[in-house]
Design a protein around this motif. Structure first.
Motif, PDB file in Angstrom:
ATOM      1  N   ILE A  61      25.788  12.510 -34.246  1.00 19.44           N
ATOM      2  CA  ILE A  61      26.424  13.726 -34.759  1.00 19.44           C
ATOM      3  C   ILE A  61      27.741  13.367 -35.437  1.00 19.44           C
ATOM      4  CG2 ILE A  61      27.597  14.221 -32.583  1.00 19.44           C
ATOM      5  CD1 ILE A  61      27.020  17.192 -33.060  1.00 19.44           C
ATOM      6  N   TYR A  62      28.068  14.108 -36.494  1.00 19.85           N
ATOM      7  CA  TYR A  62      29.286  13.864 -37.260  1.00 19.85           C
ATOM      8  C   TYR A  62      29.997  15.199 -37.473  1.00 19.85           C
ATOM      9  CZ  TYR A  62      31.586  10.388 -40.377  1.00 19.85           C
ATOM     10  OH  TYR A  62      32.432   9.461 -40.941  1.00 19.85           O
ATOM     11  N   PHE A  63      31.243  15.296 -37.048  1.00 19.61           N
ATOM     12  CA  PHE A  63      32.059  16.487 -37.244  1.00 19.61           C
ATOM     13  C   PHE A  63      33.009  16.231 -38.413  1.00 19.61           C
ATOM     14  CE2 PHE A  63      30.939  16.647 -32.744  1.00 19.61           C
ATOM     15  CZ  PHE A  63      30.441  17.941 -32.649  1.00 19.61           C
TER      16      PHE A  63
ATOM     17  N   GLY B 261      27.821  13.818 -23.817  1.00 16.52           N
ATOM     18  CA  GLY B 261      27.748  12.575 -23.075  1.00 16.52           C
ATOM     19  C   GLY B 261      27.309  11.383 -23.895  1.00 16.52           C
ATOM     20  N   GLU B 262      26.981  10.321 -23.189  1.00 13.11           N
ATOM     21  CA  GLU B 262      26.704   9.031 -23.811  1.00 13.11           C
ATOM     22  C   GLU B 262      25.335   8.940 -24.466  1.00 13.11           C
ATOM     23  OE1 GLU B 262      27.508   5.935 -21.016  1.00 13.11           O
ATOM     24  OE2 GLU B 262      29.593   6.543 -20.785  1.00 13.11           O
ATOM     25  N   GLN B 263      24.504   9.984 -24.329  1.00 13.94           N
ATOM     26  CA  GLN B 263      23.199   9.942 -24.971  1.00 13.94           C
ATOM     27  C   GLN B 263      23.289  10.275 -26.461  1.00 13.94           C
ATOM     28  OE1 GLN B 263      24.048  11.799 -22.345  1.00 13.94           O
ATOM     29  NE2 GLN B 263      23.211  13.862 -22.474  1.00 13.94           N
ATOM     30  N   TRP B 264      24.481  10.597 -26.946  1.00 11.41           N
ATOM     31  CA  TRP B 264      24.726  10.863 -28.362  1.00 11.41           C
ATOM     32  C   TRP B 264      25.774   9.905 -28.904  1.00 11.41           C
ATOM     33  CZ3 TRP B 264      23.112  14.802 -31.805  1.00 11.41           C
ATOM     34  CH2 TRP B 264      22.195  15.705 -31.273  1.00 11.41           C
ATOM     35  N   ARG B 265      25.619   9.477 -30.148  1.00 11.19           N
ATOM     36  CA  ARG B 265      26.704   8.804 -30.880  1.00 11.19           C
ATOM     37  C   ARG B 265      27.482   9.921 -31.554  1.00 11.19           C
ATOM     38  NH1 ARG B 265      25.051   4.531 -34.958  1.00 11.19           N
ATOM     39  NH2 ARG B 265      27.289   4.250 -34.982  1.00 11.19           N
ATOM     40  N   ILE B 266      28.783   9.967 -31.354  1.00  9.29           N
ATOM     41  CA  ILE B 266      29.608  11.077 -31.810  1.00  9.29           C
ATOM     42  C   ILE B 266      30.817  10.540 -32.555  1.00  9.29           C
ATOM     43  CG2 ILE B 266      31.003  13.039 -31.045  1.00  9.29           C
ATOM     44  CD1 ILE B 266      29.114  12.971 -28.463  1.00  9.29           C
ATOM     45  N   ALA B 267      31.080  11.125 -33.728  1.00  7.93           N
ATOM     46  CA  ALA B 267      32.256  10.733 -34.503  1.00  7.93           C
ATOM     47  C   ALA B 267      32.760  11.936 -35.288  1.00  7.93           C
ATOM     48  CB  ALA B 267      31.909   9.586 -35.450  1.00  7.93           C
TER      49      ALA B 267
END
Length: 139
Positions: free
Chosen positions: A4-6, A27-33
């Motif tokens: 996901i990208y915000f 949580g850690e099940q997503w790559r988030i930036a």
């Protein structure tokens, strides 16, 4: 791992808060930036109001959009009209959502009034991330 990208204009407030909540909630099940069309630096008031929720974003930094990350994201969420309108083109397989949030950095008034706006935007972001978490859990 889903990604996901915000995105917002300066990656100083809204997208930073969204990244902080998403890391805690999804949580850690997503790559988030998060990133911005421009870099405005991390807003200290965003750091302050997130700390009130026990989320530390003090070590985050303002970043420009990474085209590779953007193109490989599963979900891109724009948090302002500027980011929505100026976001680079993404592949058709990238889901895009727009959350039209007020820019707390533009708030005027006393320190207390400005912090109230930051808290309102923060709380709206938290509500939206919680709803997003429920949506992705049912997919």
């Amino acid at each position: 791992m889903p990604q996901i990208y915000f995105l917002c204009t300066g990656n100083s407030c809204r997208s930073q808060m969204a990244e902080g909540f998403a890391k805690q909630i999804l949580g850690e099940q997503w790559r988030i930036a998060s990133a911005g069309i421009e870099m405005h630096g991390l807003n200290p008031k965003a750091v302050q109001v997130m700390a009130e929720k026990n989320i530390d974003i003090a070590h985050n930094r303002s970043k420009l959009i990474d085209m590779d990350y953007l193109k490989t994201s599963d979900l891109v969420i724009t948090l302002c009209g500027d980011a929505r309108d100026r976001c680079p083109v993404t592949p058709a397989n990238v889901e895009k959502i727009h959350w039209p949030l007020r820019d707390p950095a533009q708030a005027q008034g006393t320190e207390s009034e400005i912090l109230t706006v930051f808290r309102q935007v923060r709380d709206e972001i938290e509500t939206r991330i919680l709803a997003l978490a429920q949506q992705v859990a049912t997919k």
